[in-house]
Design a protein around this motif. Structure first.
Motif, PDB file in Angstrom:
ATOM      1  N   PHE A  30      -2.674 -19.723   1.102  1.00 19.02           N
ATOM      2  CA  PHE A  30      -4.007 -19.559   1.692  1.00 19.02           C
ATOM      3  C   PHE A  30      -3.988 -19.787   3.204  1.00 19.02           C
ATOM      4  CE2 PHE A  30      -5.700 -19.921  -2.666  1.00 19.02           C
ATOM      5  CZ  PHE A  30      -6.666 -18.918  -2.622  1.00 19.02           C
ATOM      6  N   ALA A  31      -3.038 -20.581   3.665  1.00 16.19           N
ATOM      7  CA  ALA A  31      -2.907 -20.781   5.112  1.00 16.19           C
ATOM      8  C   ALA A  31      -2.234 -19.590   5.779  1.00 16.19           C
ATOM      9  CB  ALA A  31      -2.108 -22.051   5.394  1.00 16.19           C
ATOM     10  N   GLY A  32      -1.546 -18.760   4.997  1.00 14.62           N
ATOM     11  CA  GLY A  32      -0.846 -17.601   5.536  1.00 14.62           C
ATOM     12  C   GLY A  32      -1.754 -16.403   5.723  1.00 14.62           C
ATOM     13  N   HIS A  33      -1.154 -15.243   5.879  1.00 10.27           N
ATOM     14  CA  HIS A  33      -1.919 -14.027   6.170  1.00 10.27           C
ATOM     15  C   HIS A  33      -1.408 -12.872   5.306  1.00 10.27           C
ATOM     16  CE1 HIS A  33      -4.064 -15.865   9.560  1.00 10.27           C
ATOM     17  NE2 HIS A  33      -2.915 -16.481   9.809  1.00 10.27           N
ATOM     18  N   TRP A  34      -1.442 -13.058   4.013  1.00 14.11           N
ATOM     19  CA  TRP A  34      -1.044 -12.009   3.094  1.00 14.11           C
ATOM     20  C   TRP A  34      -2.187 -11.013   2.919  1.00 14.11           C
ATOM     21  CZ3 TRP A  34       1.367 -15.292  -1.478  1.00 14.11           C
ATOM     22  CH2 TRP A  34       2.426 -16.058  -0.964  1.00 14.11           C
ATOM     23  N   THR A  35      -1.858  -9.840   2.393  1.00 15.13           N
ATOM     24  CA  THR A  35      -2.859  -8.799   2.166  1.00 15.13           C
ATOM     25  C   THR A  35      -3.310  -8.834   0.712  1.00 15.13           C
ATOM     26  OG1 THR A  35      -1.869  -7.403   3.868  1.00 15.13           O
ATOM     27  CG2 THR A  35      -3.353  -6.328   2.281  1.00 15.13           C
ATOM     28  N   TRP A  61       0.217  -8.467  -1.473  1.00 20.15           N
ATOM     29  CA  TRP A  61       1.566  -8.373  -0.914  1.00 20.15           C
ATOM     30  C   TRP A  61       1.707  -9.209   0.350  1.00 20.15           C
ATOM     31  CZ3 TRP A  61      -1.583  -4.030  -1.546  1.00 20.15           C
ATOM     32  CH2 TRP A  61      -2.161  -3.494  -0.391  1.00 20.15           C
ATOM     33  N   ASP A  62       2.925  -9.669   0.541  1.00 17.93           N
ATOM     34  CA  ASP A  62       3.360 -10.293   1.789  1.00 17.93           C
ATOM     35  C   ASP A  62       4.324  -9.276   2.385  1.00 17.93           C
ATOM     36  OD1 ASP A  62       4.139 -11.910   3.850  1.00 17.93           O
ATOM     37  OD2 ASP A  62       5.159 -13.405   2.617  1.00 17.93           O
ATOM     38  N   ALA A  63       3.861  -8.489   3.331  1.00 19.16           N
ATOM     39  CA  ALA A  63       4.544  -7.277   3.776  1.00 19.16           C
ATOM     40  C   ALA A  63       6.022  -7.507   4.078  1.00 19.16           C
ATOM     41  CB  ALA A  63       3.856  -6.705   5.007  1.00 19.16           C
ATOM     42  N   GLY A  64       6.862  -6.683   3.439  1.00 15.02           N
ATOM     43  CA  GLY A  64       8.300  -6.742   3.634  1.00 15.02           C
ATOM     44  C   GLY A  64       8.998  -7.816   2.835  1.00 15.02           C
ATOM     45  N   LEU A  92       6.244  -8.337 -10.500  1.00 14.50           N
ATOM     46  CA  LEU A  92       6.654  -8.740  -9.162  1.00 14.50           C
ATOM     47  C   LEU A  92       7.687  -7.751  -8.641  1.00 14.50           C
ATOM     48  CD1 LEU A  92       6.471 -10.936  -6.927  1.00 14.50           C
ATOM     49  CD2 LEU A  92       8.431 -12.047  -8.041  1.00 14.50           C
ATOM     50  N   LEU A  93       7.468  -7.234  -7.408  1.00 13.76           N
ATOM     51  CA  LEU A  93       8.347  -6.242  -6.797  1.00 13.76           C
ATOM     52  C   LEU A  93       8.970  -6.805  -5.531  1.00 13.76           C
ATOM     53  CD1 LEU A  93       5.845  -3.229  -6.943  1.00 13.76           C
ATOM     54  CD2 LEU A  93       7.620  -3.778  -8.635  1.00 13.76           C
ATOM     55  N   ASP A  94      10.147  -6.328  -5.212  1.00 15.52           N
ATOM     56  CA  ASP A  94      10.774  -6.674  -3.941  1.00 15.52           C
ATOM     57  C   ASP A  94       9.964  -6.044  -2.812  1.00 15.52           C
ATOM     58  OD1 ASP A  94      12.739  -5.993  -1.604  1.00 15.52           O
ATOM     59  OD2 ASP A  94      13.750  -7.561  -2.755  1.00 15.52           O
ATOM     60  N   GLY A  95       9.587  -6.827  -1.827  1.00 13.53           N
ATOM     61  CA  GLY A  95       8.735  -6.326  -0.760  1.00 13.53           C
ATOM     62  C   GLY A  95       9.429  -5.360   0.176  1.00 13.53           C
ATOM     63  N   LEU A  96      10.755  -5.420   0.246  1.00 10.62           N
ATOM     64  CA  LEU A  96      11.496  -4.551   1.151  1.00 10.62           C
ATOM     65  C   LEU A  96      11.849  -3.222   0.496  1.00 10.62           C
ATOM     66  CD1 LEU A  96      12.690  -4.487   4.012  1.00 10.62           C
ATOM     67  CD2 LEU A  96      14.850  -5.343   3.033  1.00 10.62           C
ATOM     68  N   THR A  97      12.256  -3.262  -0.772  1.00 14.10           N
ATOM     69  CA  THR A  97      12.739  -2.057  -1.450  1.00 14.10           C
ATOM     70  C   THR A  97      11.779  -1.503  -2.492  1.00 14.10           C
ATOM     71  OG1 THR A  97      13.847  -3.269  -3.241  1.00 14.10           O
ATOM     72  CG2 THR A  97      15.084  -2.943  -1.184  1.00 14.10           C
ATOM     73  N   GLY A  98      10.818  -2.321  -2.939  1.00 16.26           N
ATOM     74  CA  GLY A  98       9.920  -1.895  -4.000  1.00 16.26           C
ATOM     75  C   GLY A  98      10.501  -2.018  -5.393  1.00 16.26           C
ATOM     76  N   GLU A  99      11.731  -2.533  -5.504  1.00 17.26           N
ATOM     77  CA  GLU A  99      12.365  -2.669  -6.811  1.00 17.26           C
ATOM     78  C   GLU A  99      11.659  -3.724  -7.658  1.00 17.26           C
ATOM     79  OE1 GLU A  99      17.009  -2.176  -6.612  1.00 17.26           O
ATOM     80  OE2 GLU A  99      16.325  -3.422  -4.936  1.00 17.26           O
ATOM     81  N   PRO A 100      11.477  -3.451  -8.958  1.00 16.57           N
ATOM     82  CA  PRO A 100      10.917  -4.476  -9.841  1.00 16.57           C
ATOM     83  C   PRO A 100      11.848  -5.682  -9.925  1.00 16.57           C
ATOM     84  CG  PRO A 100      10.809  -2.302 -10.865  1.00 16.57           C
ATOM     85  CD  PRO A 100      11.686  -2.168  -9.653  1.00 16.57           C
ATOM     86  N   LYS A 101      11.285  -6.864  -9.751  1.00 24.38           N
ATOM     87  CA  LYS A 101      12.075  -8.095  -9.796  1.00 24.38           C
ATOM     88  C   LYS A 101      11.848  -8.887 -11.080  1.00 24.38           C
ATOM     89  CE  LYS A 101      14.265  -9.140  -6.801  1.00 24.38           C
ATOM     90  NZ  LYS A 101      15.659  -8.744  -6.478  1.00 24.38           N
ATOM     91  N   ALA A 102      10.627  -8.831 -11.611  1.00 23.32           N
ATOM     92  CA  ALA A 102      10.352  -9.606 -12.820  1.00 23.32           C
ATOM     93  C   ALA A 102       9.038  -9.172 -13.438  1.00 23.32           C
ATOM     94  CB  ALA A 102      10.297 -11.102 -12.507  1.00 23.32           C
TER      95      ALA A 102
END
Length: 317
Positions: A30-35, A61-64, A92-102
């Protein structure tokens, strides 16, 4: 599901996401700046008189770095089927590649992060010396909310009230087996007046907590009612309290306790003191005095899901 995408079931979610750690993760998020786009909310008519089913689609998402989306259904008639009202799955997806992580059990993730968000709010809004906690409702949120509040405040007495006293007694027995002593409250008004923190986790269409019952210094934690038509507090409770929400946009659009109070004139939108972003960023300190009555309305946000999922994956390796 492919073999290389792990699935984390409910027992692993519960085992790895302890409340102190999850509250800290939510505070940082919440202190961060995610979208976090406003969640998609769809009502699905159901046969018979059990009420509409709700379909929720919640991306963030947390971009990238990370992307996640949760698909949830809330089915009021599931109680009669001996099933939880809330069902869902988190991707959950990898933010850099879009690959499914879990893939993660969405119901367990939702319940866990919802309770942690209430505890996060209480860490700012409840009195530091709060010792008595009342849980209204004996459903899936009752035990998590009881455990989460104990992680942030020195709770020594827990009360539990439900419309069906048999469900309250069964939940109290389950908690006793886990080492948490709970008193089943036979009468709601008396229980509300005795509590320092009051949590609600119901599907009520009518107010349960009356403002005339509240005493100085209490913290009201409204969690269950999640549509504009549902509410767990009345207008007088809203009038008497300093109002906090998880997100302003979500609360003003979807939370009946807020939407209906605004509609009646009991609450002006600008009287919402802060949301969890403001609190976590130090823009508002929360409770201002020992006698202040505070009210936190939780609607839920995909930011909480993403923060919980990332912590879960860190701990799962």
């Amino acid at each position: 599901m492919t073999d290389n995408i792990p699935f984390l079931p409910a027992p692993k979610v519960d085992a790895l996401l302890d409340y102190p750690g999850l509250v800290d993760a939510l505070r940082a998020a919440f202190a961060g700046h995610w979208t976090v786009p406003v969640r998609h909310h769809h009502s699905i008519p159901m046969p018979g008189n059990e009420g509409d089913q709700t379909l929720l689609l919640m991306p963030a998402w947390d971009a990238g770095k990370a992307v996640g989306i949760k698909v949830v259904t809330v089915t009021p008639g599931n109680g009669a089927r001996n099933l939880p009202a809330v069902q869902g799955l988190y991707l959950l997806l990898d933010g850099l590649t879009g690959e499914p992580k879990a893939l993660i059990d969405g119901k367990a993730l939702t319940v866990r992060r919802t309770a942690a968000a209430s505890a996060l709010a209480a860490s700012y809004c409840a009195r530091p010396d709060a010792k008595t906690h009342l849980m209204i409702g004996a459903g899936a949120l009752s035990r998590p909310l009881i455990e989460a509040h104990r992680a942030v405040r020195p709770i020594t007495r827990t009360l539990l009230w439900a419309r069906d006293i048999r469900k309250a007694q069964a939940q109290a027995a389950s908690l006793a087996a886990a080492g948490i002593e709970v008193e089943v409250a036979p009468e709601l008004e008396t229980a509300v007046k005795a509590a320092d923190i009051i949590s609600t986790g119901t599907l009520s269409q009518e107010p349960l907590v009356k403002g005339v019952w509240l005493k100085p210094g209490q913290h009201l934690d409204l969690v269950g009612a999640f549509t504009p038509e549902m509410r767990e507090s009345d207008d007088e409770a809203v009038r008497r309290a300093t109002i906090f929400v998880d997100t302003r946009e979500g609360a003003l659009k979807e939370a009946g306790d807020i939407v209906l109070a605004v509609k009646s004139g009991a609450l002006l939108p600008e009287r919402i003191a802060a949301d969890l972003h403001n609190l976590a960023r130090g823009q508002h300190k929360g409770r201002q005095s020992a006698d202040e009555i505070t009210l936190f309305k939780s609607v839920g946000t995909a930011l909480e899901d993403l923060a919980a999922a990332r912590l879960l994956m860190e701990r799962a390796g």
